[in-house]
Write an enzyme that holds these catalytic residues in place. Structure first.
Site, PDB file in Angstrom:
ATOM      1  N   GLU A 176       0.669  -1.154   0.047  1.00  0.00           N
ATOM      2  CA  GLU A 176       0.112  -0.015   0.144  1.00  0.00           C
ATOM      3  C   GLU A 176       0.882   1.363  -0.155  1.00  0.00           C
ATOM      4  O   GLU A 176       0.223   2.289  -0.491  1.00  0.00           O
ATOM      5  CB  GLU A 176      -1.036  -0.042   1.087  1.00  0.00           C
ATOM      6  CG  GLU A 176      -2.064  -0.998   1.250  1.00  0.00           C
ATOM      7  CD  GLU A 176      -2.953  -0.996   0.045  1.00  0.00           C
ATOM      8  OE1 GLU A 176      -3.545   0.275  -0.262  1.00  0.00           O
ATOM      9  OE2 GLU A 176      -2.800  -1.765  -0.613  1.00  0.00           O
ATOM     10  N   SER A 446     -40.703 -27.803 -21.849  1.00  0.00           N
ATOM     11  CA  SER A 446     -41.714 -27.358 -22.648  1.00  0.00           C
ATOM     12  C   SER A 446     -42.389 -26.138 -22.135  1.00  0.00           C
ATOM     13  O   SER A 446     -43.456 -25.653 -22.490  1.00  0.00           O
ATOM     14  CB  SER A 446     -42.872 -28.577 -22.690  1.00  0.00           C
ATOM     15  OG  SER A 446     -42.547 -29.599 -23.567  1.00  0.00           O
TER      16      SER A 446
END
Length: 801
Positions: A176, A446
């Site tokens: 960092e 279906s």
């Protein structure tokens, strides 16, 4: 344009000439003669001749003036400054601009310094206790009062990080802020680099030091504006003057968010590795340090490749900065993390699937971040009805004993709003972290056929339009048949009632695959649904694999008469003060003509009365429904609706390797179709969930008049020819003979042999052939299909219903 420098001398030459003339006059000798005094007048002798001498002197002076070279241009009485050349004018302009810019720059610096000094002396460091404690986000049921759960109760454990191994802090610093121990809290070069990157329009880049991140997270809260960054910079400088580096690093490690609802290094070690921070290794420390910038995106469980890249970056920086030797670096292996399973008891049971759906919708649909959901103290009101949710769970629990890998999903939607009133994604989230309702996918079967029916109605067909149901048929070398027997020319309503596969394949060929697909998307299927982009006409049999919520969402559009209201589980979001931040849009958009959907609803109501969805008739009110079963019975679906509510139930079975497998029969049912156990679960749920709803009928086509977009047109695309397989049995040979005797033949003179012409649709001929075949099979003379036929096993194809 003429060049003035050619007509007039330059100023430099003019000044030089003047100096030369002055020097010449100064060096010239002056001769004065002594004149005798006049005896009578007492004056000089030349005085008597003064006028004459004056005139002579004037003449001499004028002659000298005439004879001396003139430094002025001819024709001008007075010397003027010559005009500047273009080059000189450019130089003067540049000089003025540079001077003005420098002045403005100096004024800007003075102003910035004044603002900086004022802010520095006026800004006080706030108390950490006021901002370090994140608020709890609460999730409620639809009534807004009954609490469902809470998100991230600040999973943080404060520890003394100075007691941790040194490489834990070194890994964070290397990731960092590599100049943390040398800088004063601000990295000027980093800020300038990030600002220049942002000005050029490149992806947003941060330039914050570790101290600035600590000031932002611990004191100010998330702020991405330039003013917020300015305050963050001032605060970082003041903190560095009042606190030493060890104290800043200690507070930072106890404050920063690591993802997985973990705040601080201690909670992160438990969330990712199931151990305290004191037991972290070098490799594990590097992994945690690498995911700090974006923990939700860099989590190894979500993005393993990015996490590995960040891990390597941290280790390489530690070597470059002298925190780790090259030999130790080479020994490191990428660590393995534990699964990200929320530890809160709120996620036990089926409630965990609801909370997962809520977070997923807020992050991917509304736009919140995971960290914000855990820290902002929001009030989230869902659409879940607690009573209907309990009914859904009890309905699924009534299923008889079945395979442990059978998954059941149920979604029930309020058609008036699109809100999900009940959702069942599984029995226990802590055992299976995949929802059968909105995360897993299974073939629609279906239940996809009504989309082709809507496309046909939009193109001018009616429920009474007749189409062939002859079976089997071969498409691209694959046999397609019906579950029961071959049909003759039947209406579209009959094809839907008995779910005749071959009829819908032929119908999909007529309306166009693209038109059917577009109806599915308009109704509610996501455009990226797996299998939805299939170009074969067989896709109408449900080869696409949607989520259960997508099926319910699409049929909600039919229940509303063609108005699309997207399914959602979050009704509203408010902050801790009660201010509403988000509210779901329930207005809806008309996507289909009301008369088209009215005809569809009439057809699907017929499916309930004597069709494949006859179990829904037990509801005792107007119901429209459709069953669905996929190839090899890998999934079974049932979706039915009344005007006020739509419910879809899905069943599928997952193999050990995660692939779909055929559903194993249970409860006395050998083959699990959509009309068996899925329909039964639907019935158990709807009988109780709809008990307090008014009995309403669907509007008929004659009473509707709402219109939507123009009709679909069949697109230009190629489909394979759909021939009927040559007959092999006695009845098929008879059918082949009837067609062979048809007068639709011709003889060519060149080849001198009979060649059949392309057959045009002839309902009269098809009905005659059907009656003949029926008589041979034992049916009546009206052309009815016998209930039992010896061709059932031969004509049955892989797509069942």
């Amino acid at each position: 344009m003429a060049n003035n420098s050619k007509n007039y001398p330059s100023r430099r030459k003019l000044r030089q000439a003047q100096r030369d003339a002055q020097r010449a006059r100064a060096d010239a000798p002056t001769t004065r003669t002594t004149q005798p005094v006049h005896p009578n007048t007492g004056t000089h002798a030349s005085a008597a001749h003064a006028p004459a001498q004056a005139k002579a002197g004037a003449r001499a002076s004028s002659q000298r003036k005439k004879s001396a070279p003139s430094l002025r241009p001819k024709g001008r009485k007075k010397a003027k400054r010559p005009p500047l050349s273009p080059k000189q004018r450019r130089r003067r302009l540049i000089k003025r601009i540079a001077t003005g810019t420098l002045a403005l720059f100096l004024l800007g610096i003075l102003g910035a310094c004044g603002l900086f000094l004022s802010a520095y002396f006026l800004m006080d460091i706030p108390s950490p206790d006021q901002t370090a404690k994140a608020e709890i986000t609460t999730v409620y049921y639809a009534d807004g009062k009954t609490k469902m759960a809470e998100f991230a109760k600040q999973n943080r454990t404060i520890i003394d990080t100075t007691q941790l191994p040194d490489y834990v802090a070194h890994a964070v610093v290397a990731s960092e802020d590599r100049t943390f121990f040398e800088n004063s809290g601000v990295d000027i070069r980093g800020i300038a680099r990030a600002l220049w990157n942002n000005v050029r329009g490149r992806p947003t880049q941060g330039g914050s030091t570790l101290s600035q991140q600590y000031a932002e997270n611990y004191y100010l809260g998330t702020n991405k504006t330039y003013w917020g960054k300015f305050k963050e910079t001032i605060l970082a400088l003041k903190i560095n003057r009042q606190q030493d580096k060890k104290e800043i690093l200690n507070n930072y490690l106890n404050t920063i968010y690591f993802g997985r609802s973990a705040y601080g290094i201690e909670a992160a070690a438990q969330a990712y590795f199931g151990k305290p921070a004191a037991e972290l290794t070098v490799s594990e420390s590097a992994l945690l340090a690498g995911i700090i910038p974006a923990p939700s995106a860099y989590d190894p469980q979500i993005s393993p490749e990015i996490a590995h890249m960040r891990w390597e970056r941290v280790l390489n920086n530690m070597v470059s900065d002298g925190w780790l030797s090259k030999a130790d670096r080479d020994k490191q292996e990428f660590p393995e993390t534990i699964p990200n399973t929320p530890k809160s008891s709120d996620y036990t049971g089926s409630k965990g699937y609801l909370l997962t759906h809520v977070r997923h919708e807020l992050v991917h649909e509304v736009g919140y971040k995971e960290e914000e959901l855990d820290t902002l103290g929001l009030k989230i009101t869902t659409t879940i009805d607690p009573d209907k949710q309990k009914i859904a769970e009890e309905a699924v629990a009534r299923l008889p004993e079945h395979q442990a890998n059978l998954r059941v999903g149920l979604v029930s939607i309020d058609s008036a709003t699109g809100g999900i009133v009940a959702e069942y994604g599984g029995a226990d989230y802590e055992k299976i972290q995949r929802s059968a309702a909105f995360q897993d996918q299974a073939m629609a079967g279906s239940t996809f056929k009504p989309f082709a029916l809507v496309a046909a109605l939009e193109q001018g067909m009616t429920p009474n339009t007749r189409i062939s149901g002859a079976s089997p048929m071969v498409v691209n070398g694959e046999k397609v048949g019906n579950v029961d027997h071959s049909y003759g020319n039947i209406t579209l309503a009959e094809a839907a009632k008995y779910s005749v596969n071959t009829s819908f394949v032929r119908l999909n060929d007529k309306v166009g695959v693209d038109a059917t697909r577009q109806v599915a998307i308009d109704a509610g299927y996501p455009a990226d649904t797996p299998g939805l982009d299939a170009t074969s006409v067989v896709s109408v049999l449900g080869t696409a694999s949607p989520h259960t919520v997508n099926i319910a969402d699409a049929f909600t559009t039919f229940a509303t008469g063609g108005v699309r209201r997207p399914a959602h589980i979050v009704a509203s979001v408010s902050d801790s003060s009660g201010k509403e931040l988000y509210k779901a849009d329930t207005s809806g958009t008309r996507v289909f003509d009301a008369d088209v959907i009215a005809q569809l609803n009439e057809v699907l109501q017929g499916v309930v009365h004597g069709g494949t969805a006859e179990k829904a008739e037990a509801l005792g009110r107007p119901v429209a429904a459709k069953t669905g079963s996929s190839e090899d019975l890998r999934s079974a679906q049932f979706v039915g609706y009344i005007p006020q509510m739509v419910t879809a139930v899905s069943m599928y079975q997952v193999g050990e390797d995660g692939s779909e497998e055929s559903i194993t029969g249970f409860g006395g049912v050998k083959d699990v179709y959509g009309g068996t156990w899925p329909a039964q679960v639907w019935n158990w749920y709807m009988l109780r969930a709809s008990a307090d709803l008014e009995v309403k009928s669907f509007p008929d086509a004659a009473s509707t008049g709402a219109k939507s977009a123009p009709k679909y047109k069949k697109p230009d695309y190629s489909v394979p020819e759909i021939p009927t397989r040559p007959p092999t049995s006695r009845c098929r040979r008879f059918l082949h003979t009837c067609r062979k005797r048809s007068p639709m033949t011709a003889t060519t003179t060149r080849h001198r042999r009979r060649r059949p012409l392309p057959q045009r649709a002839s309902p009269r001929r098809d009905r005659a052939i059907t009656r003949a075949v029926t008589l041979r099979l034992g049916g009546d003379k009206t052309g009815g299909i016998p209930s039992v036929t010896p061709l059932t096993a031969l004509l049955a194809g892989p797509f069942m219903d």
